[in-house]
Design a protein around this motif. Structure first.
Motif, PDB file in Angstrom:
ATOM      1  N   TRP A   1       0.856  -1.189   0.000  1.00 44.01           N
ATOM      2  CA  TRP A   1       0.000   0.000   0.000  1.00 44.01           C
ATOM      3  C   TRP A   1       0.885   1.229   0.000  1.00 44.01           C
ATOM      4  CZ3 TRP A   1      -2.553  -2.319   4.913  1.00 44.01           C
ATOM      5  CH2 TRP A   1      -3.358  -3.411   4.547  1.00 44.01           C
ATOM      6  N   LEU A   2       0.811   1.989  -1.057  1.00 41.43           N
ATOM      7  CA  LEU A   2       1.542   3.242  -1.146  1.00 41.43           C
ATOM      8  C   LEU A   2       0.636   4.385  -0.704  1.00 41.43           C
ATOM      9  CD1 LEU A   2       3.312   2.728  -4.596  1.00 41.43           C
ATOM     10  CD2 LEU A   2       4.273   2.402  -2.299  1.00 41.43           C
ATOM     11  N   PRO A   3       1.214   5.500  -0.286  1.00 42.13           N
ATOM     12  CA  PRO A   3       0.369   6.651   0.045  1.00 42.13           C
ATOM     13  C   PRO A   3      -0.478   7.052  -1.154  1.00 42.13           C
ATOM     14  CG  PRO A   3       2.628   6.996   0.794  1.00 42.13           C
ATOM     15  CD  PRO A   3       2.646   5.763  -0.052  1.00 42.13           C
ATOM     16  N   ALA A   4      -1.634   7.611  -0.886  1.00 47.13           N
ATOM     17  CA  ALA A   4      -2.528   8.028  -1.967  1.00 47.13           C
ATOM     18  C   ALA A   4      -1.824   9.057  -2.848  1.00 47.13           C
ATOM     19  CB  ALA A   4      -3.801   8.618  -1.386  1.00 47.13           C
ATOM     20  N   PRO A   5      -1.983   8.964  -4.172  1.00 47.51           N
ATOM     21  CA  PRO A   5      -1.409   9.997  -5.041  1.00 47.51           C
ATOM     22  C   PRO A   5      -2.069  11.339  -4.767  1.00 47.51           C
ATOM     23  CG  PRO A   5      -2.944   8.625  -6.272  1.00 47.51           C
ATOM     24  CD  PRO A   5      -2.773   7.981  -4.933  1.00 47.51           C
ATOM     25  N   ARG A   6      -1.354  12.406  -5.029  1.00 46.07           N
ATOM     26  CA  ARG A   6      -1.855  13.745  -4.734  1.00 46.07           C
ATOM     27  C   ARG A   6      -2.478  14.375  -5.969  1.00 46.07           C
ATOM     28  NH1 ARG A   6       1.518  17.724  -1.283  1.00 46.07           N
ATOM     29  NH2 ARG A   6      -0.626  18.363  -0.870  1.00 46.07           N
ATOM     30  N   LEU A   7      -3.579  15.074  -5.745  1.00 44.86           N
ATOM     31  CA  LEU A   7      -4.208  15.899  -6.770  1.00 44.86           C
ATOM     32  C   LEU A   7      -4.228  17.326  -6.247  1.00 44.86           C
ATOM     33  CD1 LEU A   7      -5.789  16.457  -9.360  1.00 44.86           C
ATOM     34  CD2 LEU A   7      -7.874  15.724  -8.155  1.00 44.86           C
TER      35      LEU A   7
ATOM     36  N   ALA B   1       6.183  11.494  -9.040  1.00 43.75           N
ATOM     37  CA  ALA B   1       5.747  11.105 -10.386  1.00 43.75           C
ATOM     38  C   ALA B   1       4.303  10.629 -10.426  1.00 43.75           C
ATOM     39  CB  ALA B   1       6.671  10.021 -10.941  1.00 43.75           C
ATOM     40  N   GLN B   2       3.627  10.565  -9.260  1.00 41.12           N
ATOM     41  CA  GLN B   2       2.216  10.203  -9.209  1.00 41.12           C
ATOM     42  C   GLN B   2       1.318  11.429  -9.015  1.00 41.12           C
ATOM     43  OE1 GLN B   2       1.421   6.995  -9.824  1.00 41.12           O
ATOM     44  NE2 GLN B   2       3.637   6.733 -10.044  1.00 41.12           N
ATOM     45  N   THR B   3       1.903  12.590  -8.806  1.00 40.38           N
ATOM     46  CA  THR B   3       1.135  13.790  -8.493  1.00 40.38           C
ATOM     47  C   THR B   3       0.488  14.366  -9.750  1.00 40.38           C
ATOM     48  OG1 THR B   3       2.650  14.306  -6.674  1.00 40.38           O
ATOM     49  CG2 THR B   3       1.261  16.103  -7.500  1.00 40.38           C
ATOM     50  N   ALA B   4      -0.764  14.783  -9.610  1.00 32.70           N
ATOM     51  CA  ALA B   4      -1.485  15.438 -10.702  1.00 32.70           C
ATOM     52  C   ALA B   4      -1.782  16.875 -10.310  1.00 32.70           C
ATOM     53  CB  ALA B   4      -2.781  14.697 -11.012  1.00 32.70           C
TER      54      ALA B   4
ATOM     55  N   ARG C   1       8.591  20.114 -13.242  1.00 35.06           N
ATOM     56  CA  ARG C   1       8.657  18.960 -12.343  1.00 35.06           C
ATOM     57  C   ARG C   1       8.210  17.687 -13.066  1.00 35.06           C
ATOM     58  NH1 ARG C   1       7.156  20.265  -6.304  1.00 35.06           N
ATOM     59  NH2 ARG C   1       8.101  22.306  -6.032  1.00 35.06           N
ATOM     60  N   PRO C   2       8.707  16.523 -12.639  1.00 33.38           N
ATOM     61  CA  PRO C   2       8.298  15.252 -13.258  1.00 33.38           C
ATOM     62  C   PRO C   2       6.970  14.751 -12.698  1.00 33.38           C
ATOM     63  CG  PRO C   2       9.956  14.835 -11.583  1.00 33.38           C
ATOM     64  CD  PRO C   2       9.793  16.344 -11.655  1.00 33.38           C
ATOM     65  N   LEU C   3       5.899  15.462 -12.998  1.00 35.17           N
ATOM     66  CA  LEU C   3       4.581  15.111 -12.490  1.00 35.17           C
ATOM     67  C   LEU C   3       3.881  14.130 -13.432  1.00 35.17           C
ATOM     68  CD1 LEU C   3       3.381  18.704 -11.484  1.00 35.17           C
ATOM     69  CD2 LEU C   3       4.571  17.017 -10.068  1.00 35.17           C
ATOM     70  N   ALA C   4       2.870  13.456 -12.891  1.00 32.32           N
ATOM     71  CA  ALA C   4       2.113  12.513 -13.704  1.00 32.32           C
ATOM     72  C   ALA C   4       1.191  13.218 -14.682  1.00 32.32           C
ATOM     73  CB  ALA C   4       1.288  11.587 -12.798  1.00 32.32           C
ATOM     74  N   PHE C   5       0.688  14.395 -14.284  1.00 28.98           N
ATOM     75  CA  PHE C   5      -0.359  15.040 -15.073  1.00 28.98           C
ATOM     76  C   PHE C   5      -0.339  16.524 -14.777  1.00 28.98           C
ATOM     77  CE2 PHE C   5      -4.650  16.548 -15.839  1.00 28.98           C
ATOM     78  CZ  PHE C   5      -5.133  15.788 -16.902  1.00 28.98           C
ATOM     79  N   VAL C   6      -0.356  17.337 -15.819  1.00 27.76           N
ATOM     80  CA  VAL C   6      -0.496  18.787 -15.667  1.00 27.76           C
ATOM     81  C   VAL C   6      -1.555  19.235 -16.666  1.00 27.76           C
ATOM     82  CG1 VAL C   6       0.608  21.047 -15.726  1.00 27.76           C
ATOM     83  CG2 VAL C   6       1.932  19.038 -15.012  1.00 27.76           C
ATOM     84  N   GLY C   7      -2.681  19.734 -16.153  1.00 25.67           N
ATOM     85  CA  GLY C   7      -3.762  20.167 -17.023  1.00 25.67           C
ATOM     86  C   GLY C   7      -4.225  21.549 -16.647  1.00 25.67           C
ATOM     87  N   ALA C   8      -4.798  22.250 -17.616  1.00 26.46           N
ATOM     88  CA  ALA C   8      -5.286  23.614 -17.367  1.00 26.46           C
ATOM     89  C   ALA C   8      -6.592  23.825 -18.125  1.00 26.46           C
ATOM     90  CB  ALA C   8      -4.249  24.642 -17.794  1.00 26.46           C
ATOM     91  N   LEU C   9      -7.551  24.412 -17.435  1.00 27.26           N
ATOM     92  CA  LEU C   9      -8.868  24.688 -17.993  1.00 27.26           C
ATOM     93  C   LEU C   9      -8.825  25.956 -18.847  1.00 27.26           C
ATOM     94  CD1 LEU C   9     -11.904  23.704 -17.722  1.00 27.26           C
ATOM     95  CD2 LEU C   9     -12.125  25.453 -15.947  1.00 27.26           C
TER      96      LEU C   9
END
Length: 323
Positions: free
Chosen positions: A130-136, A196-199, A220-228
Motif C-alpha cells: 500500500w503506497l500513500p494516496a497519489p496527490r491531486l 511522479a504520481q502527483t497530478a 517537475r516530473p509530475l504525472a499530469f499537468v492540465g489547465a482549464l
C-alpha cells in the motif's frame, strides 16, 4: 483493502475478503476487497456483483470462527456459475479476520506511510503493498474546483485546493478536499513535495495565477499537468509560457484544454471529463468507446504478488514499513 481502511479501523471487529489472483477476464483486479463488520454491514466489492453473496457468506463464517478461508470462483465451477461469474475468468479470494498486526498496517497506511503486508493461507503466501494516496493539486477556488475535488477524492487521490483569495478558498466551499490552502499557487507548489504520481489541475484561467504555477509545474516530473480554458485562452497561455522560457518538450506535457471530449458543460460534467483524462493517462487507456475496441477490457495491476512459501507461520501477518 487500503481503500476501506478508515471504516475498518472504526469497527471493533471485521472479516475482509481480498482478491489475490485473477485468471482470464474478471470484473475486479487483484487487490480488490470487501469487508463485513460486526453488525453484518458490508463495504467494498470483490467482483462487481458476480460472487458477492457467496463471499459475504464466507466472510460471515470467518468473522464467527476466526479461521481463514481461501476460495476459488470460476466460470466452470457450478457454484460460481450459479451466482453469476459468467465473464469467463476465475479468481481466488482470501478471507481473514482482523488482527492487531493488520490493524497496525492499516493505521500506518492511513497515516501516509508506505506499507507491505504478508498473509499465508493453505500453504500460499501473499504480499500486498500500500503506497500513500497519489496527490491531486487543484489550483483555483472556483465552482469547477469543488466538483474536481469531489471526483478526485472518489478516485482515491489526496486532494488539495489552493487559491490566493481567502474569501474563496474555504473548507466550507470544498468539503471533499482533504485540505484547502490560502496561498499563491506557484509559491505553494514550489514549497510542496510532489512525485511522479502527483497530478496538477489549474482552473483559474487567469494569467497572474496560471503562468507562474504552470512554469513551476512543467519543471517537475509530475504525472499530469492540465489547465482549464477556451481554445483562445489556451493559445494565449501557451504564448505566455513560451515567453516565460518554458521549452517545447515541457509544453508538450501540458494538457490544455484539460479533459476528454464528452460534450458536457456543467462543473460536474467538466470534472468527469477531467477525471476521465486522468484515469486514461494513469492506466494507459485510449479514451475510445469500449465497443469500438477488441483489446482486453480489464488491465490487472499486480498489487498482490504471490510469493513462494517461506518461514512465516500460518495465520501470521508481517508488517513492513518502508521509508
Amino acid at each position: 483493502m487500503r481503500d476501506l481502511a478508515e471504516t475498518l479501523l472504526a469497527w471493533d471487529r471485521f472479516a475482509v475478503a481480498s482478491v489475490v489472483a485473477v485468471r482470464g477476464s474478471a470484473p475486479r483486479p487483484v487487490g480488490a476487497a470487501m469487508a463485513v463488520g460486526p453488525s453484518g454491514a458490508v463495504i467494498g466489492s470483490v467482483s462487481g456483483g458476480c460472487v458477492e453473496a457467496e463471499v459475504y457468506d464466507l466472510a460471515c463464517e470467518v468473522l464467527a470462527t476466526s479461521q481463514r478461508r481461501l476460495a476459488t470462483f470460476g466460470y466452470s465451477d457450478d457454484t460460481a456459475f450459479a451466482v453469476g461469474l459468467t465473464c469467463g475468468g476465475s479468481l481466488d479470494v482470501l478471507v481473514q479476520r482482523d488482527t492487531p498486526s493488520l490493524r497496525a498496517a492499516l493505521q500506518a497506511s492511513v497515516d501516509g506511510h508506505p506499507v507491505s503486508v504478508r498473509f499465508e493461507a493453505e500453504g500460499r503466501v501473499f504480499t500486498e503493498s500500500w503506497l500513500p494516496a497519489p496527490r491531486l493539486l487543484v489550483f483555483g477556488a472556483i465552482d469547477h474546483a469543488a466538483a474536481v475535488a469531489e471526483i478526485g477524492r472518489f478516485l482515491g487521490y489526496h486532494v488539495t485546493v489552493c487559491d490566493a483569495r481567502a474569501v474563496f478558498a474555504t473548507p466550507e466551499r470544498f468539503p471533499a478536499a482533504h485540505e484547502v490552502v490560502v496561498d499563491w499557487p506557484h509559491r505553494y507548489l514550489a514549497a510542496t513535495y510532489t512525485d511522479a504520481q502527483t497530478a496538477v489541475v489549474v482552473l483559474t484561467h487567469d494569467p497572474k495565477f496560471d503562468i507562474p504555477v504552470l512554469v513551476e509545474a512543467l519543471g517537475r516530473p509530475l504525472a499530469f499537468v492540465g489547465a482549464l480554458g477556451s481554445r483562445r485562452t489556451c493559445a494565449e497561455r501557451l504564448a505566455r509560457l513560451r515567453e516565460a522560457g518554458v521549452g517545447e518538450a515541457a509544453l508538450g506535457r501540458l494538457r490544455s484544454p484539460v479533459g476528454l471530449d464528452l460534450g458536457g458543460r456543467t462543473p460536474a460534467e467538466t470534472a468527469v471529463s477531467i477525471a476521465a483524462e486522468l484515469v486514461a493517462l494513469r492506466h494507459g487507456g485510449t479514451g475510445l468507446p469500449l465497443g469500438d475496441l477488441s483489446s482486453p477490457i480489464h488491465r490487472s495491476p499486480a498489487r498482490f504478488l504471490l510469493a513462494q512459501r517461506n518461514s512465516l507461520p500460518i495465520g501470521s501477518c508481517e508488517l513492513s514499513r518502508r521509508g
